[in-house]
Design a protein around this motif. Structure first.
Motif, PDB file in Angstrom:
ATOM      1  N   ARG A  74       0.859  -1.188   0.000  1.00 16.72           N
ATOM      2  CA  ARG A  74       0.000   0.000   0.000  1.00 16.72           C
ATOM      3  C   ARG A  74       0.895   1.238   0.000  1.00 16.72           C
ATOM      4  N   LYS A 211      -9.532  -2.276   1.876  1.00 18.14           N
ATOM      5  CA  LYS A 211      -9.154  -1.123   2.702  1.00 18.14           C
ATOM      6  C   LYS A 211      -9.952   0.124   2.302  1.00 18.14           C
ATOM      7  N   SER A 253      -0.679  -3.309  11.271  1.00 20.70           N
ATOM      8  CA  SER A 253      -0.241  -4.297  10.274  1.00 20.70           C
ATOM      9  C   SER A 253       1.060  -4.946  10.760  1.00 20.70           C
ATOM     10  N   ASP A 282      -9.108  -9.451   9.435  1.00 22.76           N
ATOM     11  CA  ASP A 282      -8.610  -8.105   9.104  1.00 22.76           C
ATOM     12  C   ASP A 282      -9.613  -6.988   9.395  1.00 22.76           C
ATOM     13  N   PHE A 460      -6.257   4.046   7.786  1.00 22.25           N
ATOM     14  CA  PHE A 460      -7.559   3.577   7.281  1.00 22.25           C
ATOM     15  C   PHE A 460      -8.767   4.387   7.730  1.00 22.25           C
TER      16      PHE A 460
HETATM   17  C1  OXD Z   1      -2.648  -4.299   6.103  1.00 25.66           C
HETATM   18  C2  OXD Z   1      -3.239  -5.438   5.372  1.00 25.66           C
HETATM   19  O1  OXD Z   1      -1.660  -3.726   5.641  1.00 25.66           O
HETATM   20  O2  OXD Z   1      -4.178  -6.039   5.905  1.00 25.66           O
HETATM   21  O3  OXD Z   1      -3.162  -3.958   7.170  1.00 25.66           O
HETATM   22  O4  OXD Z   1      -2.796  -5.741   4.250  1.00 25.66           O
END
Ligand code: OXD
Ligand code: MN
Length: 603
Positions: A74, A211, A253, A282, A460
């Motif tokens: 990310r 996400k 993470s 998650d 997030f």
């Molecule tokens: C994160 C994932 O980076 O779940 O939190 O990929």
């Protein structure tokens, strides 16, 4: 319009038309979700090399994919919340005005799908028919995205049928573009219920249900609609009497969320009759039911997990989950159609290429003599949830599972004890709001440096973090039964820098205490930071750990906590006047309790 477009939805038709005019694909294909159509897409991706079919015996119906070398994680610096008022995004998010963001990204999207196909993927996060579920439609020029979405959520005609003529869906546009990292943008327009992602092919940036929708857009919706969208795993603990209670837990993470969600009880506890049921690894969407009790669902139907470190010892359930129907990204690929990653099981394939496609073998070194890893550190598997041996039979319950305890955690080398319980809801919100992890020697940057990651939501939360804290406080006021709130730290280190706690399956011993406390049982001692287990409160039967180590694990060092309070104050200051007064008061009460402890020790 796609010829085979099955939708009569005028809003959807109009939007697809506009986006197709912008991106200029050669074709627009409606993804109906049928196995027959998916097979055609798999064959097409295998034909172009976008995906590589793995050995059908060792990895049935599984594929390999490689992302661009500059596109493996990310990209938070390219991720924006685009609200009319900058203040609504708050100080912890990157912001762009909607006009600027649309204008710039339109330039990147314009004509970018010439020679390509635009796939229309209707998708649902949460079970169809459930009060939790939200619908999105992702337009993408990547078959890899379509096939991953198929694993991660419900897609196709059942979703568009449920959507009907409604305009209530998140408009998600994704284009691979040129994969130019400078022109990569992950843009969220919560006021328009829209996400645009361009110039990336990495899962976290392009599986827009995850996400982008399920956390950033959903957290915004949740604030308006009175629920919670959280970066949390959900697990059920079944005790020897057959009772199952559920925990929702937030960790930054790379703190072992997937491993905890699939925890295998250690032999001692398993033989007593304990079982763990995985609901999610998650994301948790949490609502109050008619009785004022928190209930949670996992809006996903798959795992997008980190491969390195996953093996039969650390996570046997994940190993079982990826046996078939799985997509592997950026791991080692054997010429024999098998995959491998660092700290996985068994030997790497003899004739292999690394995640960059270069010939690779174990022990290969770079020009400086440093070992070259075969799999990227953030290489991934995408696997169906229902292949997990510990998958909870209640994971798909449209009403969700009742939550008995919320758990927050971080990676703290010293400070935080193995576990403690907050004194109250507001104190628990304070604990969540001040969550942090310290860098270890393995990470780039200053060792020991503390990074605040409130509720593990820093990357997030789709709006102002101070208002998000207020929302948590308000949800507590609205609830009739309040789950207790806890903090855990599996990562405390001793003088010799070794982990004091064995972790993995043994963490169930801590969860056992947490659930006892949630029921009003279990022994604890009040300390300035919260309730800590008394020395014999944790069931340690069958675990070899000496009493000095346990003392160290449960210790609350008053002076270090005074420094922590200063650090929290500095972090809170960044939120300005939007910091809820309740949290300011919690900080001041923490200071008072620490001072009283010092004074009592001096007497
Ligand atoms: C994160 C994932 O980076 O779940 O939190 O990929
Ligand atoms: Mn995550």
């Amino acid at each position: 319009m796609p010829e085979d477009n099955l939708t009569q939805n005028k809003h959807l038709q109009k939007w697809i038309q506009e986006m197709a005019e912008l991106c200029q694909p050669d074709k627009v294909v409606w993804v109906d979700g049928s196995e027959a159509q998916l097979e055609v897409l798999r064959a097409e991706a295998a034909g172009t090399g976008e995906m590589i079919k793995l050995d059908p015996v060792k990895h049935p119906n599984s594929y390999y994919h490689r992302t661009h070398r500059n596109d493996v994680a990310r990209t938070e610096d390219k991720t924006f919340i685009c609200t009319r008022n900058k203040a609504d995004a708050g100080p912890t998010n990157n912001w762009k005005s909607p006009e600027d963001a649309y204008a710039e990204a339109s330039g990147f999207f314009r004509g970018s799908m010439r020679g390509r196909t635009m796939y229309v993927v209707p998708f649902a996060m949460g079970p169809l028919g459930s009060p939790f579920r939200k619908i999105g439609v992702e337009l993408t020029d990547s078959i890899y995205v379509v096939l991953n979405m198929r694993i991660m959520c419900i897609i196709g005609n059942p979703v568009s049928e449920e959507l009907g003529a409604s305009n209530d869906f998140t408009r998600c546009l994704h284009g691979k573009g040129t994969l130019d990292a400078d022109k990569r943008r992950i843009l969220h327009f919560p006021e328009d219920n829209t996400v645009w992602s361009v110039n990336s092919g990495y899962g976290g940036n392009v599986l827009l249900g995850k996400k982008c929708l399920a956390l950033r857009i959903a957290s915004w919706m949740a604030k308006q609609e009175g629920w919670l969208a959280e970066h949390m795993l959900i697990l059920g603990v079944e005790d020897p009497s057959g009772r199952t209670e559920y925990i929702a837990a937030a960790f930054p993470s790379a703190c072992g969320k997937t491993n905890l969600a699939m925890l295998l009880p250690p032999e001692g506890l398993r033989s007593k009759g304990y079982k763990i049921w995985t609901v999610g690894d998650d994301i948790a969407w949490i609502r109050l039911d008619a009785k004022g009790q928190f209930r949670a669902i996992n809006p996903e139907t798959g795992f997008f997990g980190v491969a390195p470190g996953t093996n039969i010892r650390t996570n046997p359930s994940a190993v079982a989950s990826v046996r078939k129907n799985t997509i592997f990204t950026n791991v080692v690929l054997g010429k024999d159609g098998t995959v491998w990653w660092e700290e996985g099981d068994g030997e790497p394939p003899a004739d292999a290429v690394d995640w960059l496609g270069r010939p690779w073998h174990l022990g290969i070194k770079d020009a400086d003599g440093k070992p070259i890893a075969g799999a990227h550190a953030n290489s991934r598997f995408t696997a169906p949830f229902n292949q997990c041996p510990s998958a909870s039979p209640h994971a798909g319950d449209p009403e969700g599972v009742p939550i008995s305890a919320f758990v927050f955690g971080g990676r703290r080398n010293t400070l935080a004890p193995l576990v403690y319980e907050a004194f109250s809801w507001d104190h628990g919100v304070f604990v969540g709001s001040s969550m942090a992890s310290e860098r270890t020697a393995a990470q780039f940057g200053k060792q020991g440096e503390v990074r605040r990651d409130p509720f593990a939501m820093l990357p997030f939360c789709g709006y102002h973090m101070g208002r998000y804290f207020q929302h948590w406080i308000d949800m507590g006021r609205a609830a009739k039964t309040l789950p207790k709130i806890f903090h855990v730290n599996w990562f405390k280190r001793g003088q010799d820098n070794r982990f004091l706690w064995p972790g993995y399956g043994e963490n169930l011993r801590v969860l056992e205490w947490i659930l006892e406390r949630a029921r009003g049982e279990g022994d604890a001692e009040a300390t300035p930071i919260g309730y800590v287990p008394t020395p014999d409160a944790l069931d340690l039967a069958g675990l070899e750990i000496d009493s000095d180590t346990m003392e160290e694990l449960l210790k609350v060092d008053v002076n270090s906590w005074k420094h922590e309070a200063d650090d929290i104050e500095a972090f809170f200051a960044t939120l300005g006047s939007e910091l809820p007064s309740e949290l300011r008061e919690e900080l001041s009460s923490l200071r008072t309790r620490l001072d009283e402890k010092t004074a009592a020790a001096a007497r």
